[in-house]
Scaffold this active site. Structure first.
Site, PDB file in Angstrom:
ATOM      1  N   GLY A 124      -1.202   0.375  -4.804  1.00 13.25           N
ATOM      2  CA  GLY A 124      -1.639   1.741  -4.538  1.00 13.25           C
ATOM      3  C   GLY A 124      -2.677   1.935  -3.448  1.00 13.25           C
ATOM      4  N   ASP A 180      -8.792   6.131 -13.270  1.00 14.41           N
ATOM      5  CA  ASP A 180      -8.359   6.969 -14.397  1.00 14.41           C
ATOM      6  C   ASP A 180      -9.229   6.581 -15.598  1.00 14.41           C
ATOM      7  OD1 ASP A 180      -6.977   8.435 -16.275  1.00 14.41           O
ATOM      8  OD2 ASP A 180      -4.990   7.690 -15.740  1.00 14.41           O
ATOM      9  N   ASP A 212       2.150   6.050  -6.626  1.00 16.23           N
ATOM     10  CA  ASP A 212       3.593   6.090  -6.887  1.00 16.23           C
ATOM     11  C   ASP A 212       3.940   6.652  -8.248  1.00 16.23           C
ATOM     12  OD1 ASP A 212       2.555   3.744  -8.333  1.00 16.23           O
ATOM     13  OD2 ASP A 212       4.665   3.324  -8.736  1.00 16.23           O
ATOM     14  N   GLU A 248      -9.935   1.076  -4.286  1.00 13.78           N
ATOM     15  CA  GLU A 248      -8.919   1.450  -5.268  1.00 13.78           C
ATOM     16  C   GLU A 248      -8.384   2.838  -4.949  1.00 13.78           C
ATOM     17  OE1 GLU A 248      -6.641   0.894  -7.120  1.00 13.78           O
ATOM     18  OE2 GLU A 248      -7.216   0.569  -9.206  1.00 13.78           O
ATOM     19  N   LYS A 302     -10.090  10.671 -11.530  1.00 16.69           N
ATOM     20  CA  LYS A 302      -9.425  11.686 -12.334  1.00 16.69           C
ATOM     21  C   LYS A 302     -10.424  12.304 -13.301  1.00 16.69           C
ATOM     22  CE  LYS A 302      -4.855  10.960 -12.915  1.00 16.69           C
ATOM     23  NZ  LYS A 302      -3.585  10.617 -13.586  1.00 16.69           N
ATOM     24  N   ARG A 315       5.008   6.743  -2.500  1.00 22.83           N
ATOM     25  CA  ARG A 315       3.800   6.186  -1.866  1.00 22.83           C
ATOM     26  C   ARG A 315       3.701   6.637  -0.415  1.00 22.83           C
ATOM     27  NH1 ARG A 315       1.719   2.246  -5.415  1.00 22.83           N
ATOM     28  NH2 ARG A 315       3.246   0.972  -6.484  1.00 22.83           N
TER      29      ARG A 315
HETATM   30  P1  IMP Z   1      -7.025   3.014 -14.969  1.00 19.58           P
HETATM   31  O1  IMP Z   1      -7.055   1.569 -15.356  1.00 19.58           O
HETATM   32  O2  IMP Z   1      -6.724   3.907 -16.145  1.00 19.58           O
HETATM   33  O3  IMP Z   1      -8.264   3.467 -14.230  1.00 19.58           O
HETATM   34  O4  IMP Z   1      -5.751   3.212 -14.036  1.00 19.58           O
HETATM   35  C1  IMP Z   1      -5.820   3.064 -12.669  1.00 19.58           C
HETATM   36  C2  IMP Z   1      -4.468   2.757 -12.086  1.00 19.58           C
HETATM   37  O5  IMP Z   1      -3.435   3.512 -12.725  1.00 19.58           O
HETATM   38  C3  IMP Z   1      -4.435   3.176 -10.628  1.00 19.58           C
HETATM   39  O6  IMP Z   1      -4.748   2.093  -9.803  1.00 19.58           O
HETATM   40  C4  IMP Z   1      -3.027   3.648 -10.437  1.00 19.58           C
HETATM   41  O7  IMP Z   1      -2.199   2.571 -10.063  1.00 19.58           O
HETATM   42  C5  IMP Z   1      -2.573   4.110 -11.784  1.00 19.58           C
HETATM   43  N1  IMP Z   1      -2.694   5.575 -11.901  1.00 19.58           N
HETATM   44  C6  IMP Z   1      -3.588   6.270 -12.639  1.00 19.58           C
HETATM   45  N2  IMP Z   1      -3.399   7.598 -12.517  1.00 19.58           N
HETATM   46  C7  IMP Z   1      -2.354   7.742 -11.664  1.00 19.58           C
HETATM   47  C8  IMP Z   1      -1.676   8.899 -11.121  1.00 19.58           C
HETATM   48  O8  IMP Z   1      -1.987  10.071 -11.394  1.00 19.58           O
HETATM   49  N3  IMP Z   1      -0.657   8.633 -10.261  1.00 19.58           N
HETATM   50  C9  IMP Z   1      -0.268   7.374  -9.918  1.00 19.58           C
HETATM   51  N4  IMP Z   1      -0.873   6.272 -10.403  1.00 19.58           N
HETATM   52  C10 IMP Z   1      -1.905   6.454 -11.270  1.00 19.58           C
HETATM   53 MG    MG Z   2      -2.032   1.111  -8.990  1.00 14.54          MG
END
Ligand code: IMP
Ligand code: MG
Length: 182
Positions: free
Chosen positions: A46, A105, A162, A101, A133, A168
């Site tokens: 990403g 999220d 993606d 990054e 987010k 992407r």
């Molecule tokens: P986390 O571990 O919950 O912070 O997730 C982060 C990863 O989830 C990011 O690097 C993205 O690859 C993926 N991700 C989280 N939210 C989204 C979104 O809205 N669209 C696409 N990928 C997301």
């Molecule tokens: Mg990712």
């Protein structure tokens, strides 16, 4: 591109807005890392587009390396369980590391990565995330030093992000129409 555009219901950030965000983050990093030659660690896949733009917005010497992680489970929600698919080739010890990054999220992916890289004894380690987010009543597991922008709690695509490895290459960030999910 038309084929991709028609799956988008809302544009969250235009190309122009993305450019402004990235140049601001680049300027912040350039000011903070004068004389430090930071190592930018891009989290594949990403972050590759953000990282490419960010590096060109950084005016101090820096290098880049790549790591690929994959979270178990489905592609829409983060499980927090992360597997290293590709490790760095660069030695991290003594380096000023900036993890780049795409989106933060839950922060579980990054929190795992930070722990892993810290064990390699970098001189410092910080996170630059293009987007955070906004989730009501929930704090992410880590606190990024550099935040590009905040996005609503929706699944977004484009600018490296993606859905099932698609979108992407959209030059802006948007929300997918429900019917685009398969
Ligand atoms: P986390 O571990 O919950 O912070 O997730 C982060 C990863 O989830 C990011 O690097 C993205 O690859 C993926 N991700 C989280 N939210 C989204 C979104 O809205 N669209 C696409 N990928 C997301
Ligand atoms: Mg990712």
């Amino acid at each position: 591109m038309e084929e991709l555009h028609q799956d988008i219901s809302d544009v969250i950030l235009t190309e122009e807005e993305i450019r402004e965000v990235v140049s601001r983050v680049g300027a912040e990093i350039s000011a903070d890392y004068a004389g430090k030659n930071p190592l930018i660690v891009a989290v594949l896949r990403g972050a590759f587009i953000f990282t490419a733009d960010l590096m060109r917005a950084i005016t101090v010497p820096c290098s880049v390396d790549f790591m690929a992680v994959s979270s178990y489970g489905d592609s829409v929600k983060s499980s927090g369980v992360v597997r290293i698919v590709k490790d760095l080739d660069t030695k991290v010890e003594g380096r000023h590391v900036i993890i780049a990054e795409d989106i933060l999220d839950s922060g579980l992916t990054l929190s795992y990565l930070i722990k892993l890289l810290r064990a390699r004894r970098p001189a410092s380690i910080e996170v630059a995330t293009f987007a955070v987010k906004d989730i009501q009543g929930k704090e992410p597991a880590i606190e990024p030093r550099y935040v590009g922008t905040h996005v609503p709690n929706e699944f977004i695509v484009g600018y490296g992000l993606d859905y099932a490895e698609r979108y992407r290459n959209l030059p802006y960030i948007g929300v997918l129409k429900p019917e685009a999910y398969v």
